[in-house]
Design an enzyme around this catalytic site. Structure first.
Site, PDB file in Angstrom:
ATOM      1  N   GLY A   1     -26.823   1.870   0.626  1.00  0.00           N
ATOM      2  CA  GLY A   1     -25.703   2.807   0.735  1.00  0.00           C
ATOM      3  C   GLY A   1     -24.408   2.039   0.597  1.00  0.00           C
TER       4      GLY A   1
ATOM      5  CD  GLU B   1     -13.562 -10.017  -3.429  1.00  0.00           C
ATOM      6  OE1 GLU B   1     -14.448 -10.739  -2.961  1.00  0.00           O
ATOM      7  OE2 GLU B   1     -12.376 -10.372  -3.587  1.00  0.00           O
TER       8      GLU B   1
ATOM      9  CG  ASP C   1      -2.181   0.808   0.963  1.00  0.00           C
ATOM     10  OD1 ASP C   1      -3.267   0.201   0.837  1.00  0.00           O
ATOM     11  OD2 ASP C   1      -2.084   2.051   0.843  1.00  0.00           O
TER      12      ASP C   1
ATOM     13  CG  LEU D   1     -36.790  -9.489  -1.757  1.00  0.00           C
ATOM     14  CD1 LEU D   1     -37.825 -10.605  -1.896  1.00  0.00           C
ATOM     15  CD2 LEU D   1     -37.146  -8.333  -2.687  1.00  0.00           C
TER      16      LEU D   1
ATOM     17  CE  LYS E   1     -18.240  -5.628  -7.876  1.00  0.00           C
ATOM     18  NZ  LYS E   1     -18.232  -6.210  -6.563  1.00  0.00           N
TER      19      LYS E   1
ATOM     20  CG  LEU F   1     -15.107  -8.805  -0.330  1.00  0.00           C
ATOM     21  CD1 LEU F   1     -15.432  -7.688   0.636  1.00  0.00           C
ATOM     22  CD2 LEU F   1     -13.719  -9.328  -0.056  1.00  0.00           C
TER      23      LEU F   1
ATOM     24  CB  CYS G   1     -20.208  -1.552  -3.576  1.00  0.00           C
ATOM     25  SG  CYS G   1     -18.731  -2.002  -2.683  1.00  0.00           S
TER      26      CYS G   1
HETATM   27  C1  UGA Z   1     -22.140  -5.208  -2.011  1.00  0.00           C
HETATM   28  C2  UGA Z   1     -22.477  -6.595  -2.588  1.00  0.00           C
HETATM   29  O1  UGA Z   1     -23.424  -7.249  -1.756  1.00  0.00           O
HETATM   30  C3  UGA Z   1     -21.226  -7.469  -2.697  1.00  0.00           C
HETATM   31  O2  UGA Z   1     -21.547  -8.710  -3.324  1.00  0.00           O
HETATM   32  C4  UGA Z   1     -20.190  -6.722  -3.536  1.00  0.00           C
HETATM   33  O3  UGA Z   1     -18.978  -7.454  -3.614  1.00  0.00           O
HETATM   34  C5  UGA Z   1     -19.899  -5.374  -2.905  1.00  0.00           C
HETATM   35  O4  UGA Z   1     -21.123  -4.612  -2.815  1.00  0.00           O
HETATM   36  C6  UGA Z   1     -18.903  -4.647  -3.776  1.00  0.00           C
HETATM   37  O5  UGA Z   1     -19.228  -4.334  -4.927  1.00  0.00           O
HETATM   38  O6  UGA Z   1     -17.755  -4.499  -3.353  1.00  0.00           O
HETATM   39  P1  UGA Z   1     -21.694  -4.254   0.456  1.00  0.00           P
HETATM   40  O7  UGA Z   1     -21.682  -2.903  -0.171  1.00  0.00           O
HETATM   41  O8  UGA Z   1     -20.614  -4.626   1.405  1.00  0.00           O
HETATM   42  O9  UGA Z   1     -21.683  -5.411  -0.684  1.00  0.00           O
HETATM   43  O10 UGA Z   1     -23.053  -4.385   1.258  1.00  0.00           O
HETATM   44  P2  UGA Z   1     -24.443  -5.106   1.095  1.00  0.00           P
HETATM   45  O11 UGA Z   1     -24.589  -6.078   2.182  1.00  0.00           O
HETATM   46  O12 UGA Z   1     -24.693  -5.570  -0.271  1.00  0.00           O
HETATM   47  O13 UGA Z   1     -25.420  -3.876   1.397  1.00  0.00           O
HETATM   48  C7  UGA Z   1     -25.440  -2.723   0.570  1.00  0.00           C
HETATM   49  C8  UGA Z   1     -26.520  -1.774   1.019  1.00  0.00           C
HETATM   50  O14 UGA Z   1     -27.810  -2.315   0.763  1.00  0.00           O
HETATM   51  C9  UGA Z   1     -26.500  -1.460   2.521  1.00  0.00           C
HETATM   52  O15 UGA Z   1     -26.750  -0.090   2.707  1.00  0.00           O
HETATM   53  C10 UGA Z   1     -27.621  -2.302   3.091  1.00  0.00           C
HETATM   54  O16 UGA Z   1     -28.184  -1.750   4.248  1.00  0.00           O
HETATM   55  C11 UGA Z   1     -28.611  -2.264   1.933  1.00  0.00           C
HETATM   56  N1  UGA Z   1     -29.542  -3.418   1.924  1.00  0.00           N
HETATM   57  C12 UGA Z   1     -29.089  -4.686   1.714  1.00  0.00           C
HETATM   58  C13 UGA Z   1     -30.912  -3.203   2.098  1.00  0.00           C
HETATM   59  O17 UGA Z   1     -31.357  -2.039   2.285  1.00  0.00           O
HETATM   60  N2  UGA Z   1     -31.755  -4.266   2.046  1.00  0.00           N
HETATM   61  C14 UGA Z   1     -31.326  -5.541   1.835  1.00  0.00           C
HETATM   62  O18 UGA Z   1     -32.180  -6.462   1.793  1.00  0.00           O
HETATM   63  C15 UGA Z   1     -29.959  -5.746   1.668  1.00  0.00           C
END
Ligand code: UGA
Length: 443
Positions: free
Chosen positions: A269, A158, A32, A262, A215, A160, A272
């Site tokens: 937010g 990725e 890094d 869902l 992706k 994750l 990503c």
């Molecule tokens: C997301 C994707 O889920 C990952 O597969 C992907 O790798 C990642 O982006 C990325 O592109 O790096 P992440 O941003 O860590 O992961 O979080 P999520 O768990 O997907 O949640 C994203 C947002 O959606 C959060 O604000 C969460 O509160 C919201 N969310 C999620 C909802 O409002 N409802 C849901 O049912 C699920």
């Protein structure tokens, strides 16, 4: 057989990945350019909060299977495959800022010019379709003087989730390999076969452009699912006895729909979805296609904040002079990340009124301070946050907030009222106080 791996960019993706490889008998060199971060890691301190990361980092550093550096030369000497995990932020117009990716490839190429060996370059940063071929390959060849065959190149997205990074790295649903040639794909597949052993997940090998698209399309689809249920939540709020949570349960039982993603709430937010959805929209525009469904999901996501403010007013009347407690500021539970946090967006919206806001979060207070400054009161305990308040809003569904009972609200608040913006609570348990929730119709 490649056993020595370099990882460039030790952020939310790169550091967990480096620790995971190092824990499964690979020799890993993490790089890094942020010297402060390197110093922290050398002192065995994880610079981010991620479940299980601190312990794993300590273990792999002590075992000497992970070392970190800020020198490209050193990293290159000690690795035969190099994973690029640097950030790809947004430009003001929503398009992707490839600056860090380009800089990385230039510096890597410059050092690689002086080294005579096959190197497999694996790009994990999220990049728009065509970037591997048109930007990465060209830049690397220009700076290193080498051609495909002398080096290998894959785009390997990725998937994750933050807060579950290690779990997702060890248990992915699938591995997508966008290989520039057969040899590159074969070598990367071999690395993953050794990493996963008998629990090897399904693999799709394709060209880099399809992998880049997979992706984006994955994230846009998941954000669409959330916006869809959020639209239904606004509908349910207008229909007596309707409840979006039950609707989600019911439709989710159909395997073709599925229950995941869902959960209605304040919207999506994080670092990503907002970035990737906007970049995808821009990408469509650039190639002359209006992605109108994508426009709509952004609009619905924005409207969930107004929707929450409307619920606040319905619950406690005029906001003027009120004290509001906000539980949860991280963009989702399990992380200290507040980037594009919907809860913080709601706080900012409420601050437009003459209100006093008290906030609590188990992990994200420090990071939230950098955004909200002295505009709110930071509280170390839930009780402190509730004291003297007229409304409690659940903004992020941390598991510890699930324990909240109406007795606690009655004990500490001036006028007990609860707005559940993440559908964590059973409305029945709060029937003695004012209670409202996203997606809950009038009863
Ligand atoms: C997301 C994707 O889920 C990952 O597969 C992907 O790798 C990642 O982006 C990325 O592109 O790096 P992440 O941003 O860590 O992961 O979080 P999520 O768990 O997907 O949640 C994203 C947002 O959606 C959060 O604000 C969460 O509160 C919201 N969310 C999620 C909802 O409002 N409802 C849901 O049912 C699920």
């Amino acid at each position: 057989m490649i056993n020595r791996i370099g990882i460039v960019g030790l952020g939310y993706v790169g550091l967990p990945l480096a620790c995971a490889f190092a824990s499964r008998s690979f020799k890993v060199t993490g790089l890094d350019t942020d010297l402060e971060k390197i110093e922290l890691i050398k002192r065995e301190e994880a610079p981010i909060y991620e479940e299980g990361l601190q312990d794993l980092l300590k273990k792999v550093l002590e075992e000497k299977s992970l070392k970190v550096t800020s020198s490209y030369k050193e990293m290159l000497e000690e690795s035969d495959a190099c994973f690029i995990c640097v950030g790809t932020p947004s430009n003001p117009d929503g398009s992707v800022d490839l600056r860090y990716v380009k800089e990385t490839i230039e510096m890597l190429g410059e050092s690689y010019r002086r080294v005579d060996k096959y190197l497999l370059l694996v790009v994990r940063s999220t990049i728009p379709p065509g970037t591997t071929l048109n930007v990465i390959k060209k830049t690397l060849e220009e700076w290193s003087g080498k051609n495909i065959g002398e080096y290998g190149l894959c785009f390997n997205p990725e998937f994750l989730r933050e807060g579950r990074a290690l779990y997702d790295i060890f248990n992915p649903d699938r591995i997508i390999i966008g290989a520039i040639d057969e040899e590159s794909g074969r070598i990367l597949l071999d690395i993953y076969k050794r990493f996963h052993g008998i629990s090897m997940p399904p693999v799709l090998i394709t060209n880099p452009t399809n992998a880049e698209l997979i992706k984006y399309v994955s994230n846009v689809f998941l954000a669409t699912k959330i916006s869809f249920i959020n639209m239904i939540s606004q509908l349910c709020q207008r229909i007596p006895n309707a409840d979006v949570k039950v609707i989600a349960e019911g439709i989710g039982m159909d395997k073709r729909i599925g229950r995941e993603f869902l959960n209605a709430g304040l919207g999506w937010g994080g670092s990503c979805f907002p970035k990737d959805v906007k970049a995808f929209l821009r990408f469509g525009e650039e190639i002359g296609l209006r992605l109108n469904l994508v426009e709509s999901i952004i609009e619905i996501n924005e409207s969930q904040i107004e929707n929450a403010v409307k619920l606040v007013e319905e619950l406690v009347g005029r906001l003027d002079g009120k004290t509001i407690s906000i539980l949860g500021l991280a963009f989702k539970p399990g992380t200290d990340d507040v980037r594009e946090s919907r809860s913080i967006r709601l706080v900012e919206e409420l601050l437009k009124y003459n209100v006093e806001i008290k906030v609590h979060d188990p992990k994200a207070l420090e990071k939230a301070k950098k955004i909200l400054g002295d505009k709110v009161i930071y509280c170390r305990t839930i009780e402190e946050c509730l004291t003297g308040s007229d409304l409690c809003i659940l903004g992020t569904e941390w598991a510890e907030y699930k324990e909240l009972r109406q007795e606690t609200l009655k004990k500490y608040m001036r006028r007990p009222a609860l707005l559940d913006c993440r559908r964590l609570y059973d409305p029945e348990e709060f029937r003695e106080i004012k209670f409202s929730a996203i997606g809950l119709g009038p009863r």
